[in-house]
Design a protein around this motif. Structure first.
Motif, PDB file in Angstrom:
ATOM      1  N   UNK A  92      -2.794  95.062   9.805  1.00 30.08           N
ATOM      2  CA  UNK A  92      -3.595  94.208   8.922  1.00 30.08           C
ATOM      3  C   UNK A  92      -5.057  94.445   9.280  1.00 30.08           C
ATOM      4  N   UNK A  93      -5.942  94.371   8.285  1.00 27.30           N
ATOM      5  CA  UNK A  93      -7.376  94.432   8.600  1.00 27.30           C
ATOM      6  C   UNK A  93      -8.144  95.382   7.705  1.00 27.30           C
ATOM      7  N   UNK A  94      -9.267  94.886   7.189  1.00 25.99           N
ATOM      8  CA  UNK A  94     -10.148  95.708   6.355  1.00 25.99           C
ATOM      9  C   UNK A  94     -10.917  96.716   7.196  1.00 25.99           C
ATOM     10  N   UNK A  95     -11.816  97.459   6.550  1.00 25.60           N
ATOM     11  CA  UNK A  95     -12.503  98.544   7.247  1.00 25.60           C
ATOM     12  C   UNK A  95     -13.598  98.098   8.212  1.00 25.60           C
ATOM     13  N   UNK A  96     -13.764  98.854   9.259  1.00 28.17           N
ATOM     14  CA  UNK A  96     -14.931  98.662  10.130  1.00 28.17           C
ATOM     15  C   UNK A  96     -15.982  99.665   9.646  1.00 28.17           C
ATOM     16  N   UNK A  97     -17.250  99.234   9.681  1.00 31.98           N
ATOM     17  CA  UNK A  97     -18.305 100.115   9.140  1.00 31.98           C
ATOM     18  C   UNK A  97     -18.312 101.479   9.834  1.00 31.98           C
ATOM     19  N   UNK A  98     -18.282 101.421  11.186  1.00 23.36           N
ATOM     20  CA  UNK A  98     -18.327 102.677  11.942  1.00 23.36           C
ATOM     21  C   UNK A  98     -17.298 102.583  13.071  1.00 23.36           C
ATOM     22  N   UNK A  99     -16.476 103.608  13.202  1.00 22.26           N
ATOM     23  CA  UNK A  99     -15.584 103.635  14.369  1.00 22.26           C
ATOM     24  C   UNK A  99     -15.922 104.873  15.198  1.00 22.26           C
ATOM     25  N   UNK A 100     -16.131 104.635  16.489  1.00 19.64           N
ATOM     26  CA  UNK A 100     -16.579 105.731  17.351  1.00 19.64           C
ATOM     27  C   UNK A 100     -15.571 105.944  18.471  1.00 19.64           C
ATOM     28  N   UNK A 101     -15.266 107.211  18.707  1.00 16.22           N
ATOM     29  CA  UNK A 101     -14.313 107.597  19.756  1.00 16.22           C
ATOM     30  C   UNK A 101     -15.053 108.481  20.757  1.00 16.22           C
ATOM     31  N   UNK A 102     -15.787 107.890  21.712  1.00 24.20           N
ATOM     32  CA  UNK A 102     -16.501 108.735  22.681  1.00 24.20           C
ATOM     33  C   UNK A 102     -15.502 109.434  23.612  1.00 24.20           C
ATOM     34  N   UNK A 103     -15.886 110.611  24.073  1.00 23.18           N
ATOM     35  CA  UNK A 103     -14.981 111.387  24.947  1.00 23.18           C
ATOM     36  C   UNK A 103     -15.291 111.178  26.421  1.00 23.18           C
ATOM     37  N   UNK A 104     -16.503 110.682  26.723  1.00 19.87           N
ATOM     38  CA  UNK A 104     -16.876 110.497  28.128  1.00 19.87           C
ATOM     39  C   UNK A 104     -17.871 109.347  28.263  1.00 19.87           C
ATOM     40  N   UNK A 105     -18.184 109.006  29.516  1.00 16.39           N
ATOM     41  CA  UNK A 105     -19.024 107.828  29.757  1.00 16.39           C
ATOM     42  C   UNK A 105     -20.452 108.046  29.252  1.00 16.39           C
ATOM     43  N   UNK A 106     -20.953 109.264  29.382  1.00 17.03           N
ATOM     44  CA  UNK A 106     -22.333 109.517  28.921  1.00 17.03           C
ATOM     45  C   UNK A 106     -22.415 109.283  27.411  1.00 17.03           C
ATOM     46  N   UNK A 107     -21.416 109.752  26.688  1.00 14.97           N
ATOM     47  CA  UNK A 107     -21.407 109.558  25.235  1.00 14.97           C
ATOM     48  C   UNK A 107     -21.289 108.076  24.882  1.00 14.97           C
ATOM     49  N   UNK A 108     -20.447 107.362  25.633  1.00 15.30           N
ATOM     50  CA  UNK A 108     -20.299 105.921  25.396  1.00 15.30           C
ATOM     51  C   UNK A 108     -21.639 105.217  25.622  1.00 15.30           C
ATOM     52  N   UNK A 109     -22.284 105.583  26.732  1.00 13.78           N
ATOM     53  CA  UNK A 109     -23.572 104.977  27.073  1.00 13.78           C
ATOM     54  C   UNK A 109     -24.594 105.233  25.955  1.00 13.78           C
ATOM     55  N   UNK A 110     -24.594 106.454  25.446  1.00 11.94           N
ATOM     56  CA  UNK A 110     -25.501 106.834  24.374  1.00 11.94           C
ATOM     57  C   UNK A 110     -25.264 105.975  23.121  1.00 11.94           C
ATOM     58  N   UNK A 111     -23.999 105.748  22.796  1.00  8.51           N
ATOM     59  CA  UNK A 111     -23.659 104.916  21.631  1.00  8.51           C
ATOM     60  C   UNK A 111     -24.197 103.493  21.840  1.00  8.51           C
TER      61      UNK A 111
END
Ligand SMILES: Cc1cc2nc3c(=O)[nH]c(=O)nc-3n(C[C@H](O)[C@H](O)[C@H](O)COP(=O)(O)OP(=O)(O)OC[C@H]3O[C@@H](n4cnc5c(N)ncnc54)[C@H](O)[C@@H]3O)c2cc1C
Length: 309
Positions: free
Chosen positions: A33-52
């Protein structure tokens, strides 16, 4: 901000991973159940997560961290901002196995609880057996203090690593976190990156046997194969929400395609195309019946998120 601008920000920075726009949350929740999220992000590492996180903060974009979506009801109107999936964070390592009895494991937040339990079964590390059959990721389990048969994830945690929305990483010892029944006091603006878990040595056969026994009990009493989000309401003090819902005559109650399970009354099932509205209205109807029957007001265990309008 347009999708193109957002994409450009991530493409110019240090970012490895995937980005999806208008991604249906129904594809990322066990309830479907659930409508869309505007942006879904799948970072591959901590640096990318931090950047997001840094970009999101700069642009004042709200961030929600998603586990396996097994405790979530997302509203039909969807979710504003960014949902971050830590699916790629799935490393498990033995960090200490040199004493007679004790073992220490490191596991990242995106590890499925099932994979972690399988890892402990293969090596004969005891402590997590009672959690067999709980779906979801380690990060979600820690945030929710998931538990079963009198054991909770907090019982085996020694520390966790978290990242703040500013991208600061901190270690928190178990004693610094307040856990209670199906919750922790971890603020919503901290993301769990990993956890260190303390277990005891046993044999693979013993650990596997106990895990199998717990799973068997769970399969017999809970509709694990249906589309649900686990227990909908928290157990009130000295009672069980399932027992109260059953006693109030709600088993099998249905609104649209949302139905109270006949097997375990605290599980509500999506029988087909249930909307979040069906589900929430069913929760309200059950709450009223339980209140009339027992005087007890049930509190939701599942997290309800998303736009109301
Ligand atoms: C069939 C079934 C059986 C279940 N049985 C049990 C049971 O026996 N016991 C039990 O306790 N639960 C049970 N659950 C509920 C659910 O599986 C647990 O609560 C699980 O721990 C949720 O993990 P998740 O990864 O799916 O989290 P999600 O549902 O994705 O998220 C739950 C919450 O945790 C937060 N979160 C997720 N990951 C992170 C992170 N890395 N950092 C910070 N916050 C985070 C989310 O923002 C959200 O607020 C069951 C569910 C189902 C569908």
């Amino acid at each position: 901000m347009s999708d193109k601008e957002i994409k450009e920000i991530f493409e110019t920075g240090l970012f490895i991973g995937r980005i999806k726009f208008d991604e249906p949350m129904s594809a990322h929740t066990s309830l479907k159940i659930g409508g869309p999220v505007e942006i879904m992000i799948f970072p591959e590492d901590v640096v990318s997560l931090k950047n997001v996180l840094v970009v999101a903060k700069m642009q004042k974009i709200p961030v929600f961290v998603l586990g396996a979506g097994t405790n979530l009801l997302v509203r039909d109107k969807g979710l504003e901002g960014i949902a971050i999936s830590l699916k790629a964070f799935k490393k498990i390592e033995v960090i200490q196995d040199d004493t007679e009895k004790n073992v220490s494991l490191f596991a990242e937040a995106g590890v499925l609880l099932k994979s972690l339990i399988n890892f402990t079964k293969e090596r004969g590390y005891s402590g997590m057996e009672a959690l067999s059959g709980i779906p979801g990721m380690l990060g979600g389990a820690v945030y929710m203090n998931a538990g079963s048969f009198g054991t909770e994830i907090m019982d085996m945690l020694s520390s966790i690593a978290v990242i703040s929305m500013d991208g600061m990483i901190t270690m928190l010892n178990r004693e610094e976190i307040k856990f209670s029944y199906r919750s922790s006091n971890l603020p919503d603006d901290l993301i769990i990156l990993s956890a260190n878990v303390a277990l005891r040595k046993d044999t693979p056969d013993n650990v596997s046997r106990r895990a199998r026994e717990f799973l068997k009990k769970k399969v017999l009493t809970q509709p694990l194969k249906e589309r649900s989000a686990g227990c909908v309401f928290k157990n009130p003090a000295q009672d069980s929400a399932g027992r109260l819902i059953d006693a109030a005559g709600c088993k099998g109650m249905r609104l649209g395609d949302a139905e109270v399970s006949m097997l375990h009354a605290n599980y509500f099932i999506n029988r087909g195309r249930a909307s979040s509205k069906d589900f929430i209205e069913l929760m309200e109807a059950v709450k009223i019946k339980v209140k009339e029957y027992s005087g007890i007001t049930l509190e939701p265990e599942i997290k309800i998120i998303g736009r109301e309008k």
